[in-house]
Enzyme design. Structure first.
Site, PDB file in Angstrom:
ATOM      1  N   ASP A 114      -0.429   5.056   0.872  1.00 43.33           N
ATOM      2  CA  ASP A 114      -0.760   6.076   1.863  1.00 43.33           C
ATOM      3  C   ASP A 114      -0.690   5.531   3.287  1.00 43.33           C
ATOM      4  O   ASP A 114      -1.244   4.464   3.588  1.00 43.33           O
ATOM      5  CB  ASP A 114      -2.166   6.617   1.595  1.00 43.33           C
ATOM      6  CG  ASP A 114      -2.267   7.342   0.264  1.00 43.33           C
ATOM      7  OD1 ASP A 114      -2.410   8.570   0.277  1.00 43.33           O
ATOM      8  OD2 ASP A 114      -2.193   6.668  -0.785  1.00 43.33           O
ATOM      9  N   ASP A 151       0.853  -1.180   0.000  1.00 36.70           N
ATOM     10  CA  ASP A 151       0.000   0.000   0.000  1.00 36.70           C
ATOM     11  C   ASP A 151       0.900   1.245   0.000  1.00 36.70           C
ATOM     12  O   ASP A 151       2.089   1.164   0.339  1.00 36.70           O
ATOM     13  CB  ASP A 151      -0.869  -0.040   1.265  1.00 36.70           C
ATOM     14  CG  ASP A 151      -1.703   1.201   1.454  1.00 36.70           C
ATOM     15  OD1 ASP A 151      -2.319   1.661   0.484  1.00 36.70           O
ATOM     16  OD2 ASP A 151      -1.723   1.728   2.583  1.00 36.70           O
ATOM     17  N   ASN A 160      -8.878  -1.680   3.533  1.00 37.35           N
ATOM     18  CA  ASN A 160      -8.824  -2.126   2.141  1.00 37.35           C
ATOM     19  C   ASN A 160      -7.556  -2.908   1.822  1.00 37.35           C
ATOM     20  O   ASN A 160      -7.411  -3.451   0.724  1.00 37.35           O
ATOM     21  CB  ASN A 160      -8.981  -0.946   1.179  1.00 37.35           C
ATOM     22  CG  ASN A 160      -7.840   0.039   1.255  1.00 37.35           C
ATOM     23  OD1 ASN A 160      -7.287   0.284   2.318  1.00 37.35           O
ATOM     24  ND2 ASN A 160      -7.485   0.625   0.120  1.00 37.35           N
ATOM     25  N   GLU A 175      -1.973  10.678   3.900  1.00 30.47           N
ATOM     26  CA  GLU A 175      -3.071  10.268   3.033  1.00 30.47           C
ATOM     27  C   GLU A 175      -3.174  11.349   1.957  1.00 30.47           C
ATOM     28  O   GLU A 175      -3.570  12.485   2.236  1.00 30.47           O
ATOM     29  CB  GLU A 175      -4.382  10.155   3.814  1.00 30.47           C
ATOM     30  CG  GLU A 175      -4.420   9.028   4.823  1.00 30.47           C
ATOM     31  CD  GLU A 175      -4.546   7.648   4.155  1.00 30.47           C
ATOM     32  OE1 GLU A 175      -5.072   7.574   3.027  1.00 30.47           O
ATOM     33  OE2 GLU A 175      -4.121   6.657   4.794  1.00 30.47           O
ATOM     34  N   GLY A 209      -5.116   2.530  -3.429  1.00 34.64           N
ATOM     35  CA  GLY A 209      -6.446   3.043  -3.693  1.00 34.64           C
ATOM     36  C   GLY A 209      -6.420   4.528  -3.946  1.00 34.64           C
ATOM     37  O   GLY A 209      -7.460   5.148  -4.178  1.00 34.64           O
TER      38      GLY A 209
END
Length: 290
Positions: free
Chosen positions: A86, A84, A240, A93, A174
Site C-alpha cells: 500500500d 510493501d 511498519n 491504502e 500489513g
C-alpha cells in the site's frame, strides 16, 4: 569508501555538486571522484569516508527534491527484492478505499495515517480498523480492486526488470491477501505475504485469521529471503516498514513518511519507482517495460 548516487535537476546539478562537496568538506567528508553514469540521469560521487546519514542529510539540504542512494562500498544488483504494497507498489491504502464502500473512509483513513506515521501501535490500529468493517459484503473487495486499486508509476517496470535480472521478488504487506494476491500476480511477484480477513456467509466478520503481518514479520521475511548473505533491496513508505528498510542492503523509502525516510539509505522523492533501477546502475536498455 562511501558511494552516493542521485538524480536531481540537471540544469543545476553542477552548481549543486560544488555546494555539496563544500558542505561535506566542512563535516570532514572529502569528495574523491564525481561522474555522470551512462544514461546521463545519475550523478555518482565517491567519498573517502564518512557517515552515510551525514551524506544523505547534505544531499537533502542541497539537492532537494532528489532521488538518492548512499552505500558503504560498491553497489551491486540485488538478489532479492522485498516490498510493501500500500502506497508503495500501489498508489492507495486498500483498507481506506474498502472503508469507503462501508461509508466510513474518513474515520479509517485517519487511523491509517497515524499508524503509518508511527503514532499508533500497528497491530492494535489494524484490529480497530478491521473491526469497523464488520458486516461489509465480501463483494465490495472485488469492486474496490476493480475500481480503486492501481499500481504506482514505475512499479511494473521495477518488478519486471529485477525479475529479468534474476532477482527474487516478494510482496509483504500489513494489508490483506484479498488484495495482495491479485496485486502480486498483476505485478509479477514471486511470493506474497499478508493478513487474512475473516469472511463468514459472504460478509466480513470484523476479525482476522492467523498471525498478524507487522513490522517484525516484514523484517523476518527479508531476513529469510536474504539468508546466506544475499544482496537485498526493500521498498516501503510507513513506520511498519522501518525494520525491513533498515535491514536491507539497499533500503528505499518511496514518497515516505518522515520516520521511514530517516531509516532508509535510499530515497525516492522526485521520480517514480524506476528511479530505483537507475540508482542501482541498471541501464535503460535493460529495463523491461511492463
Amino acid at each position: 569508501m562511501l558511494i552516493a548516487r542521485l538524480i536531481a535537476d540537471i540544469a543545476t546539478r553542477e552548481t549543486s555538486q560544488d555546494l555539496l562537496a563544500r558542505a561535506l568538506r566542512e563535516e570532514g567528508v572529502a569528495l574523491a571522484t564525481a561522474e555522470v553514469l551512462a544514461d546521463g540521469d545519475v550523478l555518482e560521487m565517491r567519498f573517502t569516508d564518512g557517515d552515510p546519514q551525514v551524506v544523505l542529510a547534505a544531499i537533502d539540504s542541497v539537492f532537494s527534491p532528489a532521488d538518492m542512494l548512499v552505500s558503504r562500498g560498491p553497489i551491486f544488483l540485488p538478489q532479492v527484492f522485498v516490498s510493501d504494497m500500500d502506497s508503495t507498489m500501489i498508489g492507495q491504502e486498500c483498507i481506506d478505499e474498502l472503508a469507503d464502500y462501508a461509508g466510513i473512509k474518513a474515520q479509517i483513513a485517519e487511523i491509517t495515517e497515524r499508524a503509518m506515521q508511527g503514532e499508533l501501535d500497528f497491530v492494535a490500529a489494524l484490529r480497530e480498523r478491521v473491526a469497523l468493517l464488520e458486516g461489509l459484503g465480501e463483494g465490495a473487495i472485488g469492486e474496490c480492486l476493480a475500481e480503486r486499486i492501481s499500481p504506482t508509476p514505475g512499479a511494473k517496470t521495477l518488478v519486471a526488470t529485477l525479475s529479468a535480472q534474476g532477482c527474487r521478488t516478494v510482496l509483504v504487506t500489513g494489508g490483506f491477501h484479498h488484495f495482495a494476491d491479485p496485486v502480486g500476480a498483476m505485478l509479477g511477484f514471486d511470493r506474497v505475504v499478508g493478513n487474512r480477513l475473516e469472511v463468514v456467509g459472504g460478509k466480513l466478520t470484523g476479525g482476522l485469521l492467523g498471525d498478524i503481518v507487522d513490522s517484525g514479520v516484514k523484517a523476518a521475511v527479508l531476513a529469510e529471503e536474504a539468508a546466506g548473505g544475499r544482496i537485498s533491496l526493500a521498498t516501503g513508505d510507513g513506520a511498519n516498514d522501518i525494520p525491513m528498510i533498515a535491514a536491507a542492503t539497499y533500503g528505499f523509502a518511496y514518497l515516505a513518511k518522515p520516520k521511514a525516510r530517516a531509516a532508509a539509505n535510499g530515497r525516492v522523492d522526485r521520480g517514480d519507482l524506476t528511479a530505483v533501477l537507475s540508482l542501482l546502475g541498471i541501464a535503460r536498455s535493460d529495463w523491461v517495460e511492463a
